[in-house]
Write a protein that holds these residues in place. Structure first.
Motif, PDB file in Angstrom:
ATOM      1  N   SER A   1      12.086  11.166  -3.143  1.00 24.90           N
ATOM      2  CA  SER A   1      11.813   9.794  -3.569  1.00 24.90           C
ATOM      3  C   SER A   1      12.742   9.443  -4.746  1.00 24.90           C
ATOM      4  N   GLY A   2      12.180   8.953  -5.854  1.00 22.87           N
ATOM      5  CA  GLY A   2      13.027   8.595  -7.008  1.00 22.87           C
ATOM      6  C   GLY A   2      13.078   9.670  -8.069  1.00 22.87           C
ATOM      7  N   HIS A   3      12.844  10.954  -7.677  1.00 21.67           N
ATOM      8  CA  HIS A   3      12.643  11.980  -8.713  1.00 21.67           C
ATOM      9  C   HIS A   3      13.453  13.258  -8.546  1.00 21.67           C
ATOM     10  N   GLY A   4      14.376  13.274  -7.584  1.00 19.51           N
ATOM     11  CA  GLY A   4      15.063  14.533  -7.294  1.00 19.51           C
ATOM     12  C   GLY A   4      16.018  14.979  -8.377  1.00 19.51           C
ATOM     13  N   PHE A   5      16.617  14.026  -9.057  1.00 16.27           N
ATOM     14  CA  PHE A   5      17.554  14.400 -10.120  1.00 16.27           C
ATOM     15  C   PHE A   5      16.787  15.074 -11.253  1.00 16.27           C
ATOM     16  N   MET A   6      15.709  14.412 -11.708  1.00 17.69           N
ATOM     17  CA  MET A   6      14.970  14.950 -12.854  1.00 17.69           C
ATOM     18  C   MET A   6      14.301  16.287 -12.535  1.00 17.69           C
ATOM     19  N   MET A   7      13.885  16.461 -11.263  1.00 14.82           N
ATOM     20  CA  MET A   7      13.152  17.679 -10.901  1.00 14.82           C
ATOM     21  C   MET A   7      14.071  18.865 -10.592  1.00 14.82           C
TER      22      MET A   7
ATOM     23  N   GLY B   1      25.207  11.914  -1.247  1.00 13.56           N
ATOM     24  CA  GLY B   1      23.925  11.406  -0.737  1.00 13.56           C
ATOM     25  C   GLY B   1      23.289  10.509  -1.792  1.00 13.56           C
ATOM     26  N   SER B   2      22.071  10.818  -2.186  1.00 13.54           N
ATOM     27  CA  SER B   2      21.397  10.001  -3.211  1.00 13.54           C
ATOM     28  C   SER B   2      21.886  10.329  -4.619  1.00 13.54           C
ATOM     29  N   THR B   3      22.347  11.565  -4.825  1.00 17.31           N
ATOM     30  CA  THR B   3      22.512  12.041  -6.205  1.00 17.31           C
ATOM     31  C   THR B   3      23.428  11.160  -7.058  1.00 17.31           C
ATOM     32  N   PHE B   4      24.606  10.796  -6.528  1.00 14.08           N
ATOM     33  CA  PHE B   4      25.531  10.010  -7.354  1.00 14.08           C
ATOM     34  C   PHE B   4      25.132   8.538  -7.431  1.00 14.08           C
TER      35      PHE B   4
ATOM     36  N   CYS C   1      21.964   7.685  -8.452  1.00 12.95           N
ATOM     37  CA  CYS C   1      20.690   7.612  -9.163  1.00 12.95           C
ATOM     38  C   CYS C   1      20.840   6.951 -10.532  1.00 12.95           C
ATOM     39  N   ALA C   2      19.685   6.665 -11.134  1.00 10.15           N
ATOM     40  CA  ALA C   2      19.661   5.863 -12.367  1.00 10.15           C
ATOM     41  C   ALA C   2      19.655   6.708 -13.633  1.00 10.15           C
ATOM     42  N   THR C   3      19.862   7.997 -13.517  1.00 14.61           N
ATOM     43  CA  THR C   3      20.028   8.952 -14.633  1.00 14.61           C
ATOM     44  C   THR C   3      18.729   9.364 -15.344  1.00 14.61           C
ATOM     45  N   GLY C   4      17.585   8.823 -14.922  1.00 12.65           N
ATOM     46  CA  GLY C   4      16.350   9.019 -15.690  1.00 12.65           C
ATOM     47  C   GLY C   4      15.645  10.357 -15.453  1.00 12.65           C
ATOM     48  N   ILE C   5      15.018  10.854 -16.539  1.00 16.63           N
ATOM     49  CA  ILE C   5      14.295  12.138 -16.518  1.00 16.63           C
ATOM     50  C   ILE C   5      12.999  11.941 -17.298  1.00 16.63           C
TER      51      ILE C   5
ATOM     52  N   PHE D   1      26.697  24.182   2.243  1.00 10.22           N
ATOM     53  CA  PHE D   1      27.363  23.244   3.152  1.00 10.22           C
ATOM     54  C   PHE D   1      27.083  21.808   2.751  1.00 10.22           C
ATOM     55  N   GLU D   2      28.131  21.019   2.622  1.00  8.40           N
ATOM     56  CA  GLU D   2      27.978  19.572   2.386  1.00  8.40           C
ATOM     57  C   GLU D   2      28.857  18.840   3.399  1.00  8.40           C
ATOM     58  N   LYS D   3      28.233  17.956   4.170  1.00  5.71           N
ATOM     59  CA  LYS D   3      28.995  17.335   5.262  1.00  5.71           C
ATOM     60  C   LYS D   3      29.990  16.295   4.766  1.00  5.71           C
TER      61      LYS D   3
HETATM   62  P1  FAD Z   1      21.006  14.166  -1.774  1.00  5.08           P
HETATM   63  O1  FAD Z   1      21.713  13.906  -3.048  1.00  5.08           O
HETATM   64  O2  FAD Z   1      20.763  13.019  -0.880  1.00  5.08           O
HETATM   65  O3  FAD Z   1      21.827  15.297  -1.014  1.00  5.08           O
HETATM   66  C1  FAD Z   1      21.598  15.640   0.329  1.00  5.08           C
HETATM   67  C2  FAD Z   1      22.954  15.986   0.919  1.00  5.08           C
HETATM   68  O4  FAD Z   1      22.801  16.590   2.211  1.00  5.08           O
HETATM   69  C3  FAD Z   1      23.851  14.767   1.119  1.00  5.08           C
HETATM   70  O5  FAD Z   1      24.968  14.843   0.263  1.00  5.08           O
HETATM   71  C4  FAD Z   1      24.235  14.838   2.606  1.00  5.08           C
HETATM   72  O6  FAD Z   1      25.561  14.445   2.855  1.00  5.08           O
HETATM   73  C5  FAD Z   1      23.992  16.321   2.909  1.00  5.08           C
HETATM   74  N1  FAD Z   1      23.808  16.589   4.331  1.00  5.08           N
HETATM   75  C6  FAD Z   1      23.005  15.909   5.200  1.00  5.08           C
HETATM   76  N2  FAD Z   1      23.105  16.428   6.442  1.00  5.08           N
HETATM   77  C7  FAD Z   1      23.976  17.477   6.358  1.00  5.08           C
HETATM   78  C8  FAD Z   1      24.502  18.398   7.321  1.00  5.08           C
HETATM   79  N3  FAD Z   1      24.149  18.340   8.611  1.00  5.08           N
HETATM   80  N4  FAD Z   1      25.387  19.324   6.902  1.00  5.08           N
HETATM   81  C9  FAD Z   1      25.762  19.386   5.588  1.00  5.08           C
HETATM   82  N5  FAD Z   1      25.310  18.518   4.654  1.00  5.08           N
HETATM   83  C10 FAD Z   1      24.418  17.582   5.027  1.00  5.08           C
HETATM   84  N6  FAD Z   1      16.040  10.429  -9.366  1.00  5.08           N
HETATM   85  C11 FAD Z   1      15.750  10.780 -10.637  1.00  5.08           C
HETATM   86  O7  FAD Z   1      15.318  11.895 -10.873  1.00  5.08           O
HETATM   87  N7  FAD Z   1      15.936   9.898 -11.664  1.00  5.08           N
HETATM   88  C12 FAD Z   1      16.373   8.634 -11.471  1.00  5.08           C
HETATM   89  O8  FAD Z   1      16.538   7.873 -12.424  1.00  5.08           O
HETATM   90  C13 FAD Z   1      16.653   8.229 -10.120  1.00  5.08           C
HETATM   91  N8  FAD Z   1      17.082   6.985  -9.858  1.00  5.08           N
HETATM   92  C14 FAD Z   1      17.433   6.644  -8.576  1.00  5.08           C
HETATM   93  C15 FAD Z   1      17.947   5.367  -8.332  1.00  5.08           C
HETATM   94  C16 FAD Z   1      18.395   5.038  -7.056  1.00  5.08           C
HETATM   95  C17 FAD Z   1      18.942   3.669  -6.796  1.00  5.08           C
HETATM   96  C18 FAD Z   1      18.339   6.001  -6.020  1.00  5.08           C
HETATM   97  C19 FAD Z   1      18.861   5.675  -4.663  1.00  5.08           C
HETATM   98  C20 FAD Z   1      17.804   7.259  -6.254  1.00  5.08           C
HETATM   99  C21 FAD Z   1      17.339   7.593  -7.521  1.00  5.08           C
HETATM  100  N9  FAD Z   1      16.786   8.827  -7.807  1.00  5.08           N
HETATM  101  C22 FAD Z   1      16.488   9.188  -9.089  1.00  5.08           C
HETATM  102  C23 FAD Z   1      16.508   9.786  -6.726  1.00  5.08           C
HETATM  103  C24 FAD Z   1      17.548  10.880  -6.696  1.00  5.08           C
HETATM  104  O9  FAD Z   1      18.835  10.303  -6.608  1.00  5.08           O
HETATM  105  C25 FAD Z   1      17.291  11.787  -5.492  1.00  5.08           C
HETATM  106  O10 FAD Z   1      15.927  12.159  -5.429  1.00  5.08           O
HETATM  107  C26 FAD Z   1      18.117  13.063  -5.597  1.00  5.08           C
HETATM  108  O11 FAD Z   1      19.480  12.755  -5.805  1.00  5.08           O
HETATM  109  C27 FAD Z   1      17.946  13.882  -4.327  1.00  5.08           C
HETATM  110  O12 FAD Z   1      18.851  14.948  -4.375  1.00  5.08           O
HETATM  111  P2  FAD Z   1      19.017  15.859  -3.104  1.00  5.08           P
HETATM  112  O13 FAD Z   1      19.985  16.923  -3.444  1.00  5.08           O
HETATM  113  O14 FAD Z   1      17.678  16.231  -2.577  1.00  5.08           O
HETATM  114  O15 FAD Z   1      19.600  14.860  -1.984  1.00  5.08           O
END
Ligand code: FAD
Length: 388
Positions: free
Chosen positions: A338-344, A38-41, A43-47, A30-32
């Motif tokens: 935090s800043g690490h979800g993409f790489m992890m 959310g954060s994913t698109f 991010c800064a692309t780093g790993i 499910f994605e709302k």
């Molecule tokens: P998200 O991508 O936030 O996804 C969570 C999703 O849950 C969202 O799309 C939201 O809409 C959905 N959601 C919420 N509530 C509901 C609901 N009730 N029903 C259905 N869907 C719901 N990470 C790296 O590893 N390398 C980097 O270089 C890096 N650079 C970054 C730079 C910036 C400026 C930022 C902001 C972040 C950066 N990060 C980086 C961090 C990384 O982007 C995040 O840690 C990662 O994207 C988290 O992924 P996620 O799937 O946990 O969360």
């Protein structure tokens, strides 16, 4: 086969949906909003595997190994490129700290080494070497395209049978004892419900709201959203600043050349707690602050035009390490990256899918370290080294 609901269509939710489908589970994702919104698109692309504690180094060593095979596994170009990370020291104390970190990283097979500024200049031709004494250089650290990576995972998850729904918001969870029995969701204004065998909360910054739906306290896993921003310049010739380059002493400021178009992405740890979960408006203060650092790191950037600026969330726990594990009998969490979800994501998704599907995982993830109940017990880990 069990029916498993994954809440959140960011990289963690989508990659875990794929791993669960690969294990033969029936997955509803499910994605709302739209996938990646959310954060994913943002991010800064780093790993990187250059962390400063054993748990994160081991997890990221494994994750990088998974990244290395991901294009082949997913059958798609995801822009993965091992262009390295270069951390720069501005004082003798920092050089000593780098040495200690490098020793720890080497112990777990991460090939970081200390380099002088001549070598740093060869790696990053536009670098201003003058303020720096030495660099911590790991050529195996990398970057990848977040858009291509998420869509590659999503496509394969769907091919394996996952039912991935966007614009579908989870609005409630039904619980009997310590078991979640059904997920209520709203799509096109209509609320429906689906029976489930397990649920993963992968909603990152929105995690407390989903936990509350499960009858748990909002602050059981106290994640707060911090606004982080990036700016990007027009494309420069390739090879100017391919690695992520960061002097941590300068508010974690960094530059990295975008793997796709060659624009320079500039970031910094200039953060504010978000006013709300809609607060993603970029600020002029950040633009000024980050560019001041960027041109000190690489003076030729003075002449590059900024073409984009955007903001997103670092969803942070009090120790900046994610919460990964089980909260109830069949209710799991992987959030607060935090800043690490993409790489992890490749490593965490694999471990989480195995935990949900088989009750245990062979992946090198230190469950104790990331235990979501550690905050309840008042046990904080050492803060995970920030920056993307
Ligand atoms: P998200 O991508 O936030 O996804 C969570 C999703 O849950 C969202 O799309 C939201 O809409 C959905 N959601 C919420 N509530 C509901 C609901 N009730 N029903 C259905 N869907 C719901 N990470 C790296 O590893 N390398 C980097 O270089 C890096 N650079 C970054 C730079 C910036 C400026 C930022 C902001 C972040 C950066 N990060 C980086 C961090 C990384 O982007 C995040 O840690 C990662 O994207 C988290 O992924 P996620 O799937 O946990 O969360």
């Amino acid at each position: 086969m069990s029916r498993i609901a994954v809440i959140g269509g960011g990289i963690i939710g989508v990659a875990t949906a794929y791993e669960l489908a690969k294990l033969g589970e029936e997955v509803v994702l499910f994605e709302k909003n739209y996938f990646g919104s959310g954060s994913t698109f943002r991010c800064a692309t780093g790993i990187r595997a250059q962390f400063t504690d054993e748990a994160n180094i081991k997890l990221m060593k494994h994750s990088v190994e998974r990244w290395e095979r991901l294009e082949e596994e997913l059958g798609a170009d995801i822009g993965f490129n091992q262009t390295g990370y270069l951390f720069l020291a501005t004082s003798e104390e920092e050089v000593e700290a780098f040495r200690a970190n490098i020793k720890l990283q080497n112990r777990f097979g991460v090939p970081t080494r200390l380099i002088d500024m001549d070598e740093a200049k060869e790696i990053v031709p536009i670098l201003n070497t003058e303020p720096f004494l030495a660099g911590a250089w790991n050529p195996k650290d990398a970057k990848a395209n977040p858009f291509k990576t998420l869509f590659a995972y999503l496509r394969r998850a769907r091919e394996l049978g996952a039912d991935a729904r966007e614009h579908t918001e989870v609005v409630g969870l039904e619980r009997e004892g310590d078991t979640i029995t059904a997920v209520k969701f709203r799509s096109n204004g209509k609320v429906e419900s689906v029976k489930v065998d397990a649920v993963l909360n992968a909603s990152n910054a929105w995690e407390p709201l989903i936990n509350e739906m499960a009858g748990l306290r909002r602050d059981l896993v106290p994640i707060k959203a911090y606004k982080h921003q990036l700016v990007k310049t027009e494309p420069l010739e390739r090879g100017q600043a391919e690695p992520l380059v960061c002097p941590p002493a300068w508010e974690d400021a960094y530059i990295i050349q975008d793997g796709e178009d060659g624009g320079i992405i500039c970031g910094a740890g200039i953060e504010h707690e978000a006013k709300s979960l809609e607060d993603v408006e970029p600020t002029y203060d950040f633009l000024r602050g980050v560019l001041r650092y960027a041109v000190r790191i690489a003076p030729p950037l003075r002449y590059a035009h900024v073409v984009r600026q955007w903001a997103g969330f670092y969803a942070k726990t009090p120790d900046s390490n994610p919460a990964i594990g089980k909260l109830l009998d069949n209710f799991y969490i992987a959030a607060g990256f935090s800043g690490h979800g993409f790489m992890m994501a490749p490593a965490v998704a694999q471990a989480m899918a195995e935990l949900i599907s088989k009750g245990r995982s062979k992946a090198p993830l230190d469950w104790e370290w990331y235990d979501p109940y550690r905050f309840e017990r008042g046990e904080l880990r050492s803060s995970a080294f920030q920056i993307g």
